[in-house]
Design a protein around this motif. Structure first.
Motif, PDB file in Angstrom:
ATOM      1  N   PRO A  21       0.933  -1.365   0.137  1.00  0.00           N
ATOM      2  CA  PRO A  21      -0.119  -0.090   0.147  1.00  0.00           C
ATOM      3  C   PRO A  21       0.861   1.159  -0.040  1.00  0.00           C
ATOM      4  CG  PRO A  21      -0.899  -1.458   1.680  1.00  0.00           C
ATOM      5  CD  PRO A  21       0.448  -1.999   1.135  1.00  0.00           C
ATOM      6  N   VAL A  22       2.028   1.174   0.612  1.00  0.00           N
ATOM      7  CA  VAL A  22       2.770   2.489   0.549  1.00  0.00           C
ATOM      8  C   VAL A  22       3.588   2.748  -0.623  1.00  0.00           C
ATOM      9  CG1 VAL A  22       4.717   3.398   1.855  1.00  0.00           C
ATOM     10  CG2 VAL A  22       3.357   2.067   3.271  1.00  0.00           C
ATOM     11  N   VAL A  23       3.875   1.442  -1.307  1.00  0.00           N
ATOM     12  CA  VAL A  23       4.578   1.896  -2.638  1.00  0.00           C
ATOM     13  C   VAL A  23       3.309   2.140  -3.700  1.00  0.00           C
ATOM     14  CG1 VAL A  23       5.641   0.148  -4.553  1.00  0.00           C
ATOM     15  CG2 VAL A  23       6.197  -0.067  -2.273  1.00  0.00           C
ATOM     16  N   ASP A  24       2.259   1.679  -3.324  1.00  0.00           N
ATOM     17  CA  ASP A  24       0.898   2.097  -4.393  1.00  0.00           C
ATOM     18  C   ASP A  24       1.155   3.639  -4.211  1.00  0.00           C
ATOM     19  OD1 ASP A  24       0.360  -0.307  -5.211  1.00  0.00           O
ATOM     20  OD2 ASP A  24      -1.086  -0.608  -3.788  1.00  0.00           O
ATOM     21  N   ARG A  25       1.268   4.311  -3.103  1.00  0.00           N
ATOM     22  CA  ARG A  25       1.255   5.706  -2.823  1.00  0.00           C
ATOM     23  C   ARG A  25       2.010   6.389  -3.782  1.00  0.00           C
ATOM     24  NH1 ARG A  25      -1.451   7.398   1.923  1.00  0.00           N
ATOM     25  NH2 ARG A  25      -0.871   9.707   1.285  1.00  0.00           N
ATOM     26  N   ALA A  26       3.338   5.718  -3.732  1.00  0.00           N
ATOM     27  CA  ALA A  26       4.713   6.432  -4.425  1.00  0.00           C
ATOM     28  C   ALA A  26       4.127   6.262  -6.126  1.00  0.00           C
ATOM     29  CB  ALA A  26       5.878   5.648  -4.350  1.00  0.00           C
ATOM     30  N   ILE A  27       3.567   5.153  -6.614  1.00  0.00           N
ATOM     31  CA  ILE A  27       3.360   5.144  -7.816  1.00  0.00           C
ATOM     32  C   ILE A  27       2.119   6.166  -8.358  1.00  0.00           C
ATOM     33  CG2 ILE A  27       2.249   3.478  -9.495  1.00  0.00           C
ATOM     34  CD1 ILE A  27       3.639   1.239  -7.998  1.00  0.00           C
ATOM     35  N   ALA A  28       1.287   6.268  -7.330  1.00  0.00           N
ATOM     36  CA  ALA A  28       0.165   6.938  -7.484  1.00  0.00           C
ATOM     37  C   ALA A  28       0.733   8.570  -7.850  1.00  0.00           C
ATOM     38  CB  ALA A  28      -0.827   7.600  -6.605  1.00  0.00           C
ATOM     39  N   VAL A  29       1.838   9.014  -7.163  1.00  0.00           N
ATOM     40  CA  VAL A  29       2.447  10.374  -7.337  1.00  0.00           C
ATOM     41  C   VAL A  29       2.980  10.309  -8.791  1.00  0.00           C
ATOM     42  CG1 VAL A  29       4.593  11.782  -6.963  1.00  0.00           C
ATOM     43  CG2 VAL A  29       3.289  10.528  -5.106  1.00  0.00           C
ATOM     44  N   VAL A  30       3.548   9.182  -9.493  1.00  0.00           N
ATOM     45  CA  VAL A  30       3.973   9.306 -10.655  1.00  0.00           C
ATOM     46  C   VAL A  30       2.589   9.484 -11.677  1.00  0.00           C
ATOM     47  CG1 VAL A  30       4.964   7.851 -12.435  1.00  0.00           C
ATOM     48  CG2 VAL A  30       5.945   7.749 -10.064  1.00  0.00           C
ATOM     49  N   GLN A  31       1.746   8.493 -11.293  1.00  0.00           N
ATOM     50  CA  GLN A  31       0.538   8.607 -12.328  1.00  0.00           C
ATOM     51  C   GLN A  31      -0.197   9.973 -12.267  1.00  0.00           C
ATOM     52  OE1 GLN A  31      -1.588   5.698  -9.994  1.00  0.00           O
ATOM     53  NE2 GLN A  31      -1.246   4.169 -11.602  1.00  0.00           N
ATOM     54  N   GLN A  32      -0.088  10.416 -11.262  1.00  0.00           N
ATOM     55  CA  GLN A  32      -0.763  12.002 -11.151  1.00  0.00           C
ATOM     56  C   GLN A  32       0.053  13.052 -11.854  1.00  0.00           C
ATOM     57  OE1 GLN A  32      -1.644  12.387  -7.027  1.00  0.00           O
ATOM     58  NE2 GLN A  32      -3.136  10.810  -7.416  1.00  0.00           N
ATOM     59  N   SER A  33       1.312  12.695 -12.268  1.00  0.00           N
ATOM     60  CA  SER A  33       2.472  13.754 -12.567  1.00  0.00           C
ATOM     61  C   SER A  33       2.195  14.357 -13.987  1.00  0.00           C
ATOM     62  CB  SER A  33       3.872  13.309 -12.281  1.00  0.00           C
ATOM     63  OG  SER A  33       4.156  12.271 -13.569  1.00  0.00           O
ATOM     64  N   GLY A  34       1.711  13.031 -14.758  1.00  0.00           N
ATOM     65  CA  GLY A  34       1.181  13.468 -16.209  1.00  0.00           C
ATOM     66  C   GLY A  34       2.771  13.135 -17.048  1.00  0.00           C
ATOM     67  N   VAL A  35       3.600  12.762 -16.587  1.00  0.00           N
ATOM     68  CA  VAL A  35       4.759  12.056 -17.506  1.00  0.00           C
ATOM     69  C   VAL A  35       4.579  10.822 -18.037  1.00  0.00           C
ATOM     70  CG1 VAL A  35       6.667  13.443 -16.174  1.00  0.00           C
ATOM     71  CG2 VAL A  35       6.060  11.101 -15.678  1.00  0.00           C
ATOM     72  N   LYS A  36       5.087  10.464 -18.891  1.00  0.00           N
ATOM     73  CA  LYS A  36       5.231   9.064 -19.599  1.00  0.00           C
ATOM     74  C   LYS A  36       5.813   8.253 -18.682  1.00  0.00           C
ATOM     75  CE  LYS A  36       6.040   6.504 -23.672  1.00  0.00           C
ATOM     76  NZ  LYS A  36       6.483   6.519 -25.132  1.00  0.00           N
ATOM     77  N   TYR A  37       5.270   6.957 -18.273  1.00  0.00           N
ATOM     78  CA  TYR A  37       5.907   6.274 -17.346  1.00  0.00           C
ATOM     79  C   TYR A  37       5.437   4.736 -17.390  1.00  0.00           C
ATOM     80  CZ  TYR A  37       1.331   5.540 -15.137  1.00  0.00           C
ATOM     81  OH  TYR A  37      -0.118   5.442 -14.819  1.00  0.00           O
ATOM     82  N   GLU A  38       6.278   3.583 -17.041  1.00  0.00           N
ATOM     83  CA  GLU A  38       5.812   2.238 -16.878  1.00  0.00           C
ATOM     84  C   GLU A  38       6.026   1.840 -15.558  1.00  0.00           C
ATOM     85  OE1 GLU A  38       7.481   0.196 -20.153  1.00  0.00           O
ATOM     86  OE2 GLU A  38       7.036   1.311 -21.661  1.00  0.00           O
ATOM     87  N   VAL A  39       5.203   1.106 -14.999  1.00  0.00           N
ATOM     88  CA  VAL A  39       5.455   0.299 -13.778  1.00  0.00           C
ATOM     89  C   VAL A  39       5.845  -1.164 -13.947  1.00  0.00           C
ATOM     90  CG1 VAL A  39       4.328  -0.328 -11.851  1.00  0.00           C
ATOM     91  CG2 VAL A  39       3.825   1.717 -12.586  1.00  0.00           C
ATOM     92  N   GLY A  40       7.060  -1.391 -13.237  1.00  0.00           N
ATOM     93  CA  GLY A  40       7.523  -2.840 -13.403  1.00  0.00           C
ATOM     94  C   GLY A  40       7.516  -3.507 -12.258  1.00  0.00           C
TER      95      GLY A  40
END
Length: 99
Positions: A21-40
């Protein structure tokens, strides 16, 4: 400034040990940033300008703390080339392969 790649992995120290759940919060920051990204499965890779991507990493670390982590170790990889570098040029040939 060229488009580059930054990959990062957060390793939060969480009471009770449930880190997802904590890592999910970090990924949410990336998702909300608007940059192109890939989660591995082991790290998240982003594409953009260096300063912006490093700021996202800092916000992702803080999101882990805000979610209850007592400490966060973060591993960061930067692929920089003056002419730019994209995720597509690195892995595109694998995405388009027959399934």
């Amino acid at each position: 400034m060229p488009t580059i790649n930054v990959s990062f992995q957060v390793l939060p120290q969480v009471p009770g040990g449930d880190t997802y759940p904590v890592v999910d919060r970090a990924i949410a920051v990336v998702q909300q940033s608007g940059v192109k990204y890939e989660v591995g499965p082991m790290e998240t890779t982003m594409e953009g300008e260096l300063d912006e991507l490093l700021e996202i990493v800092k916000r992702a670390q803080q999101a882990c703390i805000d979610a209850g982590a007592k400490r966060v170790m973060t591993l960061v990889k930067i692929d920089y080339a003056p002419q730019g570098v994209t995720m597509e040029e690195k892995v595109g040939k694998y995405r388009h392969a027959a399934k």
